[in-house]
Design an enzyme around this catalytic site. Sequence first.
Site, PDB file in Angstrom:
ATOM      1  CD  GLN A  45      -2.756   1.482   2.310  1.00  0.00           C
ATOM      2  OE1 GLN A  45      -2.252   1.981   3.315  1.00  0.00           O
ATOM      3  NE2 GLN A  45      -4.034   1.131   2.243  1.00  0.00           N
ATOM      4  CD  GLU A  53     -10.614   4.631   4.627  1.00  0.00           C
ATOM      5  OE1 GLU A  53     -11.379   3.760   5.039  1.00  0.00           O
ATOM      6  OE2 GLU A  53     -10.363   4.768   3.418  1.00  0.00           O
ATOM      7  CE1 TYR A  59      -3.978   8.591   6.621  1.00  0.00           C
ATOM      8  CE2 TYR A  59      -5.402   6.894   5.701  1.00  0.00           C
ATOM      9  CZ  TYR A  59      -4.650   7.391   6.760  1.00  0.00           C
ATOM     10  OH  TYR A  59      -4.585   6.696   7.933  1.00  0.00           O
ATOM     11  NE  ARG A  93      -9.417   1.807   2.143  1.00  0.00           N
ATOM     12  CZ  ARG A  93     -10.057   0.732   2.591  1.00  0.00           C
ATOM     13  NH1 ARG A  93      -9.904  -0.418   1.964  1.00  0.00           N
ATOM     14  NH2 ARG A  93     -10.818   0.802   3.652  1.00  0.00           N
ATOM     15  CG  HIS A  97      -8.430   8.366   9.634  1.00  0.00           C
ATOM     16  ND1 HIS A  97      -8.911   7.133  10.023  1.00  0.00           N
ATOM     17  CD2 HIS A  97      -7.440   8.105   8.749  1.00  0.00           C
ATOM     18  CE1 HIS A  97      -8.230   6.173   9.397  1.00  0.00           C
ATOM     19  NE2 HIS A  97      -7.343   6.735   8.615  1.00  0.00           N
ATOM     20  NE  ARG A 105     -10.892  -3.868  12.683  1.00  0.00           N
ATOM     21  CZ  ARG A 105     -11.974  -3.337  13.247  1.00  0.00           C
ATOM     22  NH1 ARG A 105     -11.910  -2.839  14.461  1.00  0.00           N
ATOM     23  NH2 ARG A 105     -13.123  -3.305  12.605  1.00  0.00           N
ATOM     24  CB  CYS A 116     -12.332  -4.829  21.086  1.00  0.00           C
ATOM     25  SG  CYS A 116     -10.690  -5.569  20.861  1.00  0.00           S
ATOM     26  CD  GLN A 125     -10.409  -3.455  24.777  1.00  0.00           C
ATOM     27  OE1 GLN A 125      -9.670  -3.892  25.643  1.00  0.00           O
ATOM     28  NE2 GLN A 125     -11.705  -3.676  24.789  1.00  0.00           N
ATOM     29  CG  ASP A 135     -16.129 -20.545  36.052  1.00  0.00           C
ATOM     30  OD1 ASP A 135     -15.263 -19.742  35.640  1.00  0.00           O
ATOM     31  OD2 ASP A 135     -17.172 -20.186  36.633  1.00  0.00           O
ATOM     32  CE  LYS A 168     -18.101  -2.883  25.158  1.00  0.00           C
ATOM     33  NZ  LYS A 168     -17.384  -2.799  26.460  1.00  0.00           N
ATOM     34  CD1 TRP A 196     -13.388   8.267  18.882  1.00  0.00           C
ATOM     35  CD2 TRP A 196     -15.348   9.074  18.176  1.00  0.00           C
ATOM     36  NE1 TRP A 196     -13.628   7.744  17.635  1.00  0.00           N
ATOM     37  CE2 TRP A 196     -14.815   8.224  17.174  1.00  0.00           C
ATOM     38  CE3 TRP A 196     -16.572   9.685  17.949  1.00  0.00           C
ATOM     39  CZ2 TRP A 196     -15.486   7.974  15.975  1.00  0.00           C
ATOM     40  CZ3 TRP A 196     -17.241   9.440  16.753  1.00  0.00           C
ATOM     41  CH2 TRP A 196     -16.696   8.602  15.782  1.00  0.00           C
ATOM     42  CG  LEU A 244     -13.394  -5.856  34.653  1.00  0.00           C
ATOM     43  CD1 LEU A 244     -14.792  -6.341  34.335  1.00  0.00           C
ATOM     44  CD2 LEU A 244     -12.611  -6.951  35.343  1.00  0.00           C
TER      45      LEU A 244
END
Length: 687
Positions: free
Chosen positions: A101, A165, A167, A215, A253, A317, A343, A345, A413, A431, A590, A671
């Site tokens: 890319q 996006e 750019y 793209r 973005h 992902r 997620c 994260q 458990d 979620k 956000w 958590l």
Amino acid sequence: MTYPYLLEPIDLGFTTLKNRVLMGSMHTGLEDGRKHFERMAVYFAERARGEVGLIVTGGFAPNIEGWAKPFAGTLATSGAARRHQTITRAVHAEGGKIALQILHTGRYGYQPFCVAPSRIQSPISPFTPRELSARGIERQIRAFIRCAKLAREAGYDGVEVMGSEGYFLNQFLVTHTNQRSDDWGGSYANRMRLPVEILSRMREAVGPDFIIIYRLSMLDLIPNGSSWDEVLQLARAVVKAGATLINTGVGWHEARIPTIATSVPRAGFAWVTKKLRDQLRAEGINIPLITSNRINTPEVAENVLAEGNADMVSMARPFLADPEFVKKAREQRGDEINTCIACNQACLDHTFAQQISTCLVNPRAAFEQELQIIPIAASRMPRKKIAVVGAGPAGLAAATTLAERGHQVHLFDSAAEIGGQFNMARLIPGKEEFAETLRYFRRRIEVTGVTLHLNQRVNASDLAGYDEVLLATGVTPRDPQIKGQNDPALAGMVLSYIDVLAGGAKVGQRVAIIGAGGIGFDVAEFLVDAPGHSLALDAQAWRREWGVGDPAETRGGLLRPAPAAPLRSITLLQRKAGKPGAGLGKTTGWIHRAALKMKQVEMLAGVNYEAITAEGLWISYGEKHLDTQLLAVDNIVLCAGQLPLRELEAPLRAAGCKVQLIGGALEAGELDAKRAILQGTRLAAAL
């Protein structure tokens, strides 16, 4: 399912891709240093071995002005091209194909050399770009062409030109960022001149047998974004200029509409790719179109293709979560796929924190050389009998990794099902994907041979005879000890988050939530909508709520948000001064704040909890406890943090057992499933 559409080869004329799956570009941070080329080669080779049709690398700048940050990955010299051969050879050895890319960030560059069509600062960078002269634009064009030629020299099968996006190339297309009056601004024909010029000269430079993906932004989702007629005009010109494939992008973005978070409906933007595909087909233009965003299971991907939304699907992902995604689908082992839960994260949040990206559900992603799961037979280590207590994320990761290596593993458990805190997380609107992780681990338990003991609360004597005991017993809610909270006369008024999420407690119309961390936000989102209603499962309602429209009717696809009325009146409070939810993820916090703001949730910081009475919650502000006031509420929900649950540790150590703590039992804090799964996997890989 056999996934006939997904697994069908696609003929590009000069080459054929083995299936309709593109591993979309993701910036992992490995691109930004010479020392990481061998590591990238291993990372991409594992995905090629997993049978993805075409891989696209993270973005590489064509020159310094295009850097995402200082010293970001750049392909501008023959020496750099030689280093890239490590990657391409590794991918080709596994029978894969890979494209590089070309990413020029323009005004998004987090560095002082950034350039743009006009001198307009981006809201996501502190640097004001330099406005390019006509000669400067020509230098950028030559840099793109040079980068493509070097990519071919490096052994890549093609390039993807990043034109969406928000750019650099996207910045030329819209008046929002292009306020020029020369031949590169003004009319749309002038504004789209740059990407078209780059593509036509690039095709001439690399020849006819090299993949060029463009793209193209379908929905800018910003004020004064591209109109649908402009999108069509650009698409036609891109095809004429020599693009092999069009990959459809969504949202700048800086747009204030989520596009890839877990609360976004699956394949939630495939409809706009179909809109373009249908129009081009009607005009006799048959270039293959790729759709992207929130496609994370083979079933979703198959449906997208079967319904004629696109010719290929891009999943980025999901290949962090499971490099064998396509192979498992082909072998009809879809139930063994480790699903991306969107997620952010460990991937995007890591990128913004200048860390190497990985994956919450697969901590080996981008760390394949460091975190190896070696069978004990190969490592010459003894086979052990190991007890894992607690079937939350940490315990599940540890138990299945240990069993995969060949240890004899028993997982205990006290609950009736696996999952721990994930069983509450998956109930939060938006979620639902967390249920996929539990589905994956249920299957992993079967495949790896873990012996599962549910509904069994163990004590130290039950665990005698095990070589190792791993305590993954999780957390218990912290007691904020507010005056009056335990008054028997107020029974049912004060609830814990467990009462609300897992216990089905009745909650009134006016609610105060104590604690504005991740759980406090989750409870607020759970209570603000009708039970069982989730925008993530209702694409039309989601678009209405966030203000996403048909680009043929509203420029850039941007509408005024029209959220449904909240079910309850909610006040979210925290003791700390500052922004509520400051500890939430960089790329998702956000979204949660905006979602609750749309539902009229009041957020208060710097609060002291003075007392709970039959009238409600009494609060004050600051160290001097000023401005005491009453929040007249029906219920107070306690989300004031957690403490490690370690009641078994002392008796086990006293009995001489070898004990190790992981997950919430080791460290509660906020958590953190990312930390829990990483700890469980790392420990299991080492035992």
